[in-house]
Design a protein around this motif. Structure first.
Motif, PDB file in Angstrom:
ATOM      1  N   LEU A 226     -21.446  14.650 -16.313  1.00  0.00           N
ATOM      2  CA  LEU A 226     -22.616  14.168 -15.593  1.00  0.00           C
ATOM      3  C   LEU A 226     -22.480  12.729 -15.124  1.00  0.00           C
ATOM      4  CD1 LEU A 226     -25.346  15.590 -17.991  1.00  0.00           C
ATOM      5  CD2 LEU A 226     -24.449  16.657 -15.905  1.00  0.00           C
ATOM      6  N   LYS A 227     -23.041  12.468 -13.938  1.00  0.00           N
ATOM      7  CA  LYS A 227     -23.186  11.112 -13.447  1.00  0.00           C
ATOM      8  C   LYS A 227     -24.400  10.475 -14.113  1.00  0.00           C
ATOM      9  CE  LYS A 227     -24.953  10.375  -9.237  1.00  0.00           C
ATOM     10  NZ  LYS A 227     -25.029  10.270  -7.752  1.00  0.00           N
ATOM     11  N   PRO A 228     -24.339   9.221 -14.492  1.00  0.00           N
ATOM     12  CA  PRO A 228     -25.531   8.588 -15.071  1.00  0.00           C
ATOM     13  C   PRO A 228     -26.733   8.712 -14.141  1.00  0.00           C
ATOM     14  CG  PRO A 228     -23.612   7.193 -15.412  1.00  0.00           C
ATOM     15  CD  PRO A 228     -23.163   8.317 -14.520  1.00  0.00           C
ATOM     16  N   GLY A 229     -27.832   9.161 -14.715  1.00  0.00           N
ATOM     17  CA  GLY A 229     -29.062   9.317 -13.939  1.00  0.00           C
ATOM     18  C   GLY A 229     -29.239  10.661 -13.282  1.00  0.00           C
ATOM     19  N   ALA A 230     -28.294  11.584 -13.460  1.00  0.00           N
ATOM     20  CA  ALA A 230     -28.416  12.911 -12.852  1.00  0.00           C
ATOM     21  C   ALA A 230     -29.618  13.667 -13.428  1.00  0.00           C
ATOM     22  CB  ALA A 230     -27.149  13.717 -13.078  1.00  0.00           C
ATOM     23  N   VAL A 231     -30.175  14.550 -12.614  1.00  0.00           N
ATOM     24  CA  VAL A 231     -31.229  15.467 -13.060  1.00  0.00           C
ATOM     25  C   VAL A 231     -30.572  16.812 -13.346  1.00  0.00           C
ATOM     26  CG1 VAL A 231     -33.342  16.683 -12.396  1.00  0.00           C
ATOM     27  CG2 VAL A 231     -33.017  14.279 -11.760  1.00  0.00           C
ATOM     28  N   VAL A 232     -30.820  17.354 -14.534  1.00  0.00           N
ATOM     29  CA  VAL A 232     -30.118  18.550 -14.998  1.00  0.00           C
ATOM     30  C   VAL A 232     -31.108  19.695 -15.190  1.00  0.00           C
ATOM     31  CG1 VAL A 232     -28.653  19.535 -16.791  1.00  0.00           C
ATOM     32  CG2 VAL A 232     -28.382  17.132 -16.144  1.00  0.00           C
ATOM     33  N   ILE A 233     -30.825  20.817 -14.523  1.00  0.00           N
ATOM     34  CA  ILE A 233     -31.615  22.037 -14.689  1.00  0.00           C
ATOM     35  C   ILE A 233     -30.729  23.060 -15.393  1.00  0.00           C
ATOM     36  CG2 ILE A 233     -32.895  23.865 -13.539  1.00  0.00           C
ATOM     37  CD1 ILE A 233     -34.180  21.146 -13.157  1.00  0.00           C
ATOM     38  N   ASP A 234     -31.115  23.428 -16.598  1.00  0.00           N
ATOM     39  CA  ASP A 234     -30.326  24.339 -17.440  1.00  0.00           C
ATOM     40  C   ASP A 234     -30.976  25.719 -17.417  1.00  0.00           C
ATOM     41  OD1 ASP A 234     -28.795  25.594 -19.336  1.00  0.00           O
ATOM     42  OD2 ASP A 234     -29.159  24.141 -20.934  1.00  0.00           O
ATOM     43  N   VAL A 235     -30.343  26.642 -16.698  1.00  0.00           N
ATOM     44  CA  VAL A 235     -30.885  27.995 -16.561  1.00  0.00           C
ATOM     45  C   VAL A 235     -30.491  28.879 -17.735  1.00  0.00           C
ATOM     46  CG1 VAL A 235     -30.955  30.033 -15.047  1.00  0.00           C
ATOM     47  CG2 VAL A 235     -30.833  27.748 -14.042  1.00  0.00           C
ATOM     48  N   GLY A 236     -29.451  28.502 -18.456  1.00  0.00           N
ATOM     49  CA  GLY A 236     -28.919  29.355 -19.510  1.00  0.00           C
ATOM     50  C   GLY A 236     -29.852  29.520 -20.691  1.00  0.00           C
ATOM     51  N   ILE A 237     -29.761  30.675 -21.317  1.00  0.00           N
ATOM     52  CA  ILE A 237     -30.459  30.895 -22.584  1.00  0.00           C
ATOM     53  C   ILE A 237     -29.549  31.767 -23.440  1.00  0.00           C
ATOM     54  CG2 ILE A 237     -31.820  32.809 -21.614  1.00  0.00           C
ATOM     55  CD1 ILE A 237     -34.059  31.846 -23.604  1.00  0.00           C
ATOM     56  N   ASN A 238     -29.066  31.187 -24.532  1.00  0.00           N
ATOM     57  CA  ASN A 238     -28.074  31.834 -25.395  1.00  0.00           C
ATOM     58  C   ASN A 238     -28.525  31.725 -26.848  1.00  0.00           C
ATOM     59  OD1 ASN A 238     -25.791  31.819 -23.171  1.00  0.00           O
ATOM     60  ND2 ASN A 238     -26.498  29.706 -23.303  1.00  0.00           N
ATOM     61  N   ARG A 239     -28.330  32.788 -27.591  1.00  0.00           N
ATOM     62  CA  ARG A 239     -28.654  32.754 -29.019  1.00  0.00           C
ATOM     63  C   ARG A 239     -27.363  32.510 -29.804  1.00  0.00           C
ATOM     64  NH1 ARG A 239     -33.051  33.947 -31.783  1.00  0.00           N
ATOM     65  NH2 ARG A 239     -34.028  34.930 -29.961  1.00  0.00           N
ATOM     66  N   ILE A 240     -27.345  31.429 -30.584  1.00  0.00           N
ATOM     67  CA  ILE A 240     -26.171  31.104 -31.383  1.00  0.00           C
ATOM     68  C   ILE A 240     -26.536  31.109 -32.866  1.00  0.00           C
ATOM     69  CG2 ILE A 240     -25.168  29.719 -29.517  1.00  0.00           C
ATOM     70  CD1 ILE A 240     -25.956  27.212 -31.148  1.00  0.00           C
ATOM     71  N   THR A 241     -25.514  31.257 -33.688  1.00  0.00           N
ATOM     72  CA  THR A 241     -25.704  31.263 -35.137  1.00  0.00           C
ATOM     73  C   THR A 241     -25.163  29.965 -35.708  1.00  0.00           C
ATOM     74  OG1 THR A 241     -25.482  33.673 -35.218  1.00  0.00           O
ATOM     75  CG2 THR A 241     -25.199  32.472 -37.282  1.00  0.00           C
ATOM     76  N   ALA A 243     -25.400  27.210 -39.410  1.00  0.00           N
ATOM     77  CA  ALA A 243     -25.534  27.274 -40.866  1.00  0.00           C
ATOM     78  C   ALA A 243     -26.975  27.490 -41.300  1.00  0.00           C
ATOM     79  CB  ALA A 243     -24.976  25.991 -41.492  1.00  0.00           C
ATOM     80  N   SER A 244     -27.920  27.038 -40.485  1.00  0.00           N
ATOM     81  CA  SER A 244     -29.339  27.166 -40.827  1.00  0.00           C
ATOM     82  C   SER A 244     -29.987  28.408 -40.204  1.00  0.00           C
ATOM     83  CB  SER A 244     -30.098  25.916 -40.377  1.00  0.00           C
ATOM     84  OG  SER A 244     -29.926  25.699 -38.987  1.00  0.00           O
ATOM     85  N   GLY A 245     -29.198  29.258 -39.532  1.00  0.00           N
ATOM     86  CA  GLY A 245     -29.736  30.467 -38.920  1.00  0.00           C
ATOM     87  C   GLY A 245     -29.433  30.512 -37.434  1.00  0.00           C
ATOM     88  N   THR A 246     -30.155  31.375 -36.716  1.00  0.00           N
ATOM     89  CA  THR A 246     -29.938  31.509 -35.280  1.00  0.00           C
ATOM     90  C   THR A 246     -30.937  30.647 -34.510  1.00  0.00           C
ATOM     91  OG1 THR A 246     -31.440  33.403 -35.080  1.00  0.00           O
ATOM     92  CG2 THR A 246     -29.113  33.867 -35.546  1.00  0.00           C
ATOM     93  N   ARG A 247     -30.518  30.187 -33.329  1.00  0.00           N
ATOM     94  CA  ARG A 247     -31.417  29.435 -32.466  1.00  0.00           C
ATOM     95  C   ARG A 247     -31.004  29.611 -31.010  1.00  0.00           C
ATOM     96  NH1 ARG A 247     -29.703  23.979 -31.130  1.00  0.00           N
ATOM     97  NH2 ARG A 247     -27.607  23.550 -31.934  1.00  0.00           N
ATOM     98  N   LEU A 248     -31.922  29.288 -30.119  1.00  0.00           N
ATOM     99  CA  LEU A 248     -31.662  29.397 -28.690  1.00  0.00           C
ATOM    100  C   LEU A 248     -31.150  28.071 -28.153  1.00  0.00           C
ATOM    101  CD1 LEU A 248     -34.809  31.380 -27.467  1.00  0.00           C
ATOM    102  CD2 LEU A 248     -32.513  32.269 -27.910  1.00  0.00           C
ATOM    103  N   VAL A 249     -30.116  28.143 -27.336  1.00  0.00           N
ATOM    104  CA  VAL A 249     -29.584  26.957 -26.665  1.00  0.00           C
ATOM    105  C   VAL A 249     -29.299  27.313 -25.216  1.00  0.00           C
ATOM    106  CG1 VAL A 249     -28.550  26.036 -28.776  1.00  0.00           C
ATOM    107  CG2 VAL A 249     -27.171  27.475 -27.253  1.00  0.00           C
ATOM    108  N   GLY A 250     -29.140  26.296 -24.392  1.00  0.00           N
ATOM    109  CA  GLY A 250     -28.817  26.513 -22.997  1.00  0.00           C
ATOM    110  C   GLY A 250     -27.329  26.499 -22.734  1.00  0.00           C
ATOM    111  N   ASP A 251     -26.972  26.447 -21.467  1.00  0.00           N
ATOM    112  CA  ASP A 251     -25.574  26.295 -21.064  1.00  0.00           C
ATOM    113  C   ASP A 251     -25.159  24.828 -21.125  1.00  0.00           C
ATOM    114  OD1 ASP A 251     -25.559  28.997 -20.569  1.00  0.00           O
ATOM    115  OD2 ASP A 251     -25.706  28.802 -18.387  1.00  0.00           O
ATOM    116  N   VAL A 252     -26.136  23.943 -21.318  1.00  0.00           N
ATOM    117  CA  VAL A 252     -25.894  22.505 -21.403  1.00  0.00           C
ATOM    118  C   VAL A 252     -26.037  22.065 -22.860  1.00  0.00           C
ATOM    119  CG1 VAL A 252     -26.725  20.225 -20.671  1.00  0.00           C
ATOM    120  CG2 VAL A 252     -26.748  22.150 -19.056  1.00  0.00           C
TER     121      VAL A 252
END
Length: 301
Positions: A226-241, A243-252
Motif C-alpha cells: 500500500l501507498k501511504p494514505g491509500a483507501v482500502v476496500i476489502d471484499v474478502g470474507i474468509n473463516r480461519i482457525t 489458537a483461540s478458535g475460528t474467526r472471520l478475516v478479509g483478504d487484507v
C-alpha cells in the motif's frame, strides 16, 4: 468509527452507510406504494447449505424492513436443472415479481450460468446476466452487481469525487473484479486490474490511491502493498482457525494495512452489509424500470 490513534486508518463503517442506503430505498418504496406499486423480490434456494440459509434469511429480513415484499422458494438438493429453469420461467412471467435472486452456489449438477442467463435481465437483481454485464460496460443504465455497487458507495462516502484518482482492483472475477473496474472507470478513475499473472503486483498496488481487494485469500495484502494514505476496500470474507478458535478475516491483513492506509473497511462490518443494501436497491430500481417510474434516489449511487 475513527481510531483514537491518528497514525492508524479510520474504519469505513459499512453498517452505517448501508443503513443510509436502506433508508433511501424505504423512502422510495413508500413513494411507489402511493402509486399502487409494490416492489417484490423472489428468492430461490436449492438445497440446504447452512451458509446460504443464513444469507437468504438476512436478505428476507432486510427486505421486510424496507417494505419490499419477499417471496421465498425452496427446492430440494436433488431438484433437476429443468425444475429450476421452469420455476424461473414462471417468475419471469409473473408481473407482480420485480426481482429474482437465485442463491449461489447451486448444487454441482446444475449449470449456474444456464440458470443465471434464464432470468429476465430486467429482473436480474444480482446483475449477473450477460445483457446487464454488457450494458454496464457500455454505460447503459442496467442492474449492476450488488457488491461492486456497494463498494462504490463506500468510496464516494469516504473520498467524495473520485475523478483522477488511481484505483487498483486486485482480482478479476466476473462477480466483483471486472464490474468493479468498470464502475471505477465510469467514475473517471485511472484503473489497473491486478491478478495472478501480474508481474510485480505489490509495486503496481503501491501506486494506487484506492485499492479494492477481492481474491478470496485470507490476509494476503499487507502494508507492504500500500501507498501511504491509500483507501482500502476489502471484499474478502474468509473463516480461519486460530489458537483461540475460528474467526472471520478479509483478504487484507487489517492490522498491518491500517498502519499505512488512511481508511479501510473492516471484516466483518465493511462491504458485507452494502451487498444486501444494494440487492434491495436493485429490486427497487427493477420495479421502477418495469413500470417506467423514476424517483429521486433511482439512479445508481
Amino acid at each position: 468509527m475513527t481510531s483514537t490513534n491518528p497514525a492508524l486508518a479510520r474504519d469505513i463503517d459499512g453498517k452505517a452507510i448501508s443503513a443510509k442506503v436502506l433508508d433511501e430505498v424505504r423512502e422510495e418504496v413508500q413513494v411507489l406504494a402511493r402509486q399502487q406499486i409494490y416492489p417484490a423480490l423472489a428468492v430461490l434456494l436449492v438445497g440446504e447449505d447452512p451458509a446460504s440459509e443464513v444469507y437468504v434469511r438476512n436478505k428476507l429480513l432486510r427486505a421486510k424492513e424496507v417494505g419490499i415484499r419477499s417471496l421465498e422458494y425452496r427446492l430440494p438438493e436433488i431438484a433437476s436443472q429443468n425444475d429450476v429453469l421452469q420455476l424461473i420461467a414462471q417468475l419471469n412471467a409473473d408481473v407482480t415479481v420485480n426481482g429474482i435472486l437465485v442463491q449461489l452456489p447451486l448444487p454441482a449438477h446444475i449449470d449456474e450460468a444456464a440458470v443465471i442467463h434464464a432470468i429476465d435481465p430486467i429482473k436480474d437483481v444480482d446483475g449477473f446476466h450477460r445483457e446487464n454485464v454488457g450494458g454496464l460496460v457500455q454505460g447503459i443504465e442496467v442492474l449492476t452487481p450488488c457488491t461492486p455497487s456497494g463498494c462504490m458507495r463506500l468510496l464516494q462516502e469516504t473520498c467524495g469525487d473520485l475523478s483522477g484518482l488511481h484505483a487498483v482492483v486486485i482480482g478479476r472475477s466476473n462477480i466483483v473484479g471486472k464490474p468493479m473496474a468498470t464502475l471505477l472507470l465510469q467514475a473517471d478513475c485511472s484503473v489497473s486490474v491486478v491478478h495472478s499473472r501480474s508481474v510485480d503486483a505489490p509495486t503496481l498496488c503501491r501506486m494506487a490511491d484506492i485499492v479494492v481487494v477481492a481474491v478470496g485469500r485470507p490476509q494476503m495484502i499487507d502494508a507492504s502493498w500500500l501507498k501511504p494514505g491509500a483507501v482500502v476496500i476489502d471484499v474478502g470474507i474468509n473463516r480461519i482457525t486460530t489458537a483461540s478458535g475460528t474467526r472471520l478475516v478479509g483478504d487484507v491483513d487489517y492490522a498491518s494495512a491500517r498502519t499505512v492506509a488512511s481508511a479501510i473497511t473492516p471484516v466483518p462490518g465493511g462491504v458485507g452489509p452494502m451487498t444486501i443494501a444494494y440487492l434491495l436497491k436493485n429490486t427497487l430500481v427493477a420495479s421502477q424500470l418495469q413500470r417506467g417510474v423514476r424517483t429521486r434516489h433511482s439512479m445508481p449511487l
